[in-house]
Design an enzyme around this catalytic site. Structure first.
Site, PDB file in Angstrom:
ATOM      1  N   GLN A 116       0.834  -1.202   0.000  1.00  0.00           N
ATOM      2  CA  GLN A 116       0.000   0.000   0.000  1.00  0.00           C
ATOM      3  C   GLN A 116       0.872   1.257   0.000  1.00  0.00           C
ATOM      4  O   GLN A 116       0.353   2.362  -0.135  1.00  0.00           O
ATOM      5  CB  GLN A 116      -0.918   0.002   1.225  1.00  0.00           C
ATOM      6  CG  GLN A 116      -1.871  -1.180   1.263  1.00  0.00           C
ATOM      7  CD  GLN A 116      -2.616  -1.274   2.585  1.00  0.00           C
ATOM      8  OE1 GLN A 116      -3.764  -0.846   2.696  1.00  0.00           O
ATOM      9  NE2 GLN A 116      -1.959  -1.814   3.601  1.00  0.00           N
ATOM     10  N   HIS A 139      -1.277   1.117  -4.567  1.00  0.00           N
ATOM     11  CA  HIS A 139      -1.700   2.524  -4.598  1.00  0.00           C
ATOM     12  C   HIS A 139      -0.820   3.393  -5.486  1.00  0.00           C
ATOM     13  O   HIS A 139      -0.892   4.618  -5.422  1.00  0.00           O
ATOM     14  CB  HIS A 139      -1.750   3.084  -3.175  1.00  0.00           C
ATOM     15  CG  HIS A 139      -2.791   2.437  -2.327  1.00  0.00           C
ATOM     16  ND1 HIS A 139      -2.766   2.459  -0.945  1.00  0.00           N
ATOM     17  CD2 HIS A 139      -3.906   1.728  -2.660  1.00  0.00           C
ATOM     18  CE1 HIS A 139      -3.818   1.802  -0.470  1.00  0.00           C
ATOM     19  NE2 HIS A 139      -4.519   1.356  -1.497  1.00  0.00           N
ATOM     20  N   CYS A 154       0.037  13.441 -16.718  1.00  0.00           N
ATOM     21  CA  CYS A 154      -0.865  14.482 -17.197  1.00  0.00           C
ATOM     22  C   CYS A 154      -2.237  13.860 -17.456  1.00  0.00           C
ATOM     23  O   CYS A 154      -2.347  12.874 -18.197  1.00  0.00           O
ATOM     24  CB  CYS A 154      -0.332  15.121 -18.472  1.00  0.00           C
ATOM     25  SG  CYS A 154      -1.496  16.300 -19.217  1.00  0.00           S
ATOM     26  N   GLY A 160       2.680  -4.143   9.012  1.00  0.00           N
ATOM     27  CA  GLY A 160       2.662  -2.701   9.194  1.00  0.00           C
ATOM     28  C   GLY A 160       1.473  -1.985   8.601  1.00  0.00           C
ATOM     29  O   GLY A 160       1.605  -0.879   8.078  1.00  0.00           O
TER      30      GLY A 160
END
Length: 286
Positions: free
Chosen positions: A110, A128, A136, A227
């Site tokens: 992540q 992610h 752009c 984590g």
């Protein structure tokens, strides 16, 4: 919420984790911000899964409000160097060694900092995205984040001296009042809106990337969460998938996770401590 949903995870030891890893190979690892805090990159949430600071900008705000884009890029101009200068820590190194030893099949992260790859892990799915890339939204042109940083600094030198504290994912808690004069970078090819190649809060993981993460769960024997509080559904849904397939899940995390009721057990230690001890134990068993 039901009693089952509130059920805490059973606490386990590193020795029990080593036994688990030895019996369940290959693992798919789902990693979160707790892996990178040892590299100086702050996490989003506390031990209870609550925000430590104001939530980050949403995709709706970024796309729909020029003031939100100015705020984002002003904070990012100050926060990016923290990520750019960060180095993998012992937790990243340990995961790379476990992958090299054939114990990890995939790492679904992540995190957007690229530190797993820099530590030597090659089988990484960036759920992610990557903060090191900028795209752009008009013509699709791609930029290195370092190039955009040069654009930002050149156009906004007067903002460089503003006080700012480190925040997650290249953000910064900027002590700024009026940002009306801040110049937002635009695409040099078409003048379009530039957006970091990351999944903003309120956005969806791209379909192909979500499918790759789902295949990583299908292909594994078991799952290790490292984590992460799993408060973001994009990560939690992978735990739901593993649980639905009858694949055991264990975690290394300080504090509550959204998936606590689904875990076989949880090692409540800092990621660096638990993973370095795990590697040492796995090496001693060879």
């Amino acid at each position: 919420m039901s009693a089952v949903a509130n059920k805490p995870a059973r606490e386990g030891s590193v020795s029990e984790l080593a036994d688990f890893v030895a019996r369940h190979r290959p693992l798919t690892v789902l990693s979160g911000a707790g892996v990178s805090t040892g590299s100086g990159i702050p996490g989003y949430r506390d031990r209870h899964g609550q925000w430590k600071r104001s939530p980050p900008v949403t995709i709706q705000e970024f796309l729909g409000k020029p003031a939100a884009r100015r705020r984002y890029w002003a904070r990012s101009m100050r926060g990016w160097p923290i990520v750019a200068e960060a180095r993998p820590n012992a937790a990243h190194d340990a995961l790379a060694r476990l992958e090299d030893g054939g114990l990890i099949g995939r790492i679904v992260t992540q995190n957007v900092d690229g530190l797993h790859q820099r530590a030597g892990s090659s089988k990484v799915i960036e759920l992610h995205g990557s903060i090191g890339r900028v795209t752009c939204l008009g013509c699709g042109a791609s930029y290195a984040r370092s190039e955009v940083q040069r654009m930002l600094v050149a156009a906004n030198a007067e903002f460089e001296g503003l006080a700012a504290a480190a925040a997650p994912d290249g953000d910064a808690d900027l002590d700024a009042g009026d940002l009306e004069a801040f110049e937002v970078p635009v695409c040099s090819a078409c003048g379009g809106t530039l957006k970091p190649d990351v999944v903003f809060f309120g956005d969806s993981v791209p379909r192909e990337r979500a499918a790759a993460a789902a295949r990583a769960i299908d292909d594994c024997v078991a799952m290790l969460v490292v984590g992460s509080s799993l408060m973001a559904y994009s990560g939690f849904r992978l735990c739901e998938q593993a649980c639905g397939s009858g694949k055991p899940i264990v975690a290394i995390n300080l504090g509550r996770t959204r998936a606590d009721p689904l875990l076989a057990f949880k090692v409540e230690q800092p990621c660096i401590d638990a993973l370095t001890a795990l590697v040492a134990q796995m090496g001693a068993r060879r």
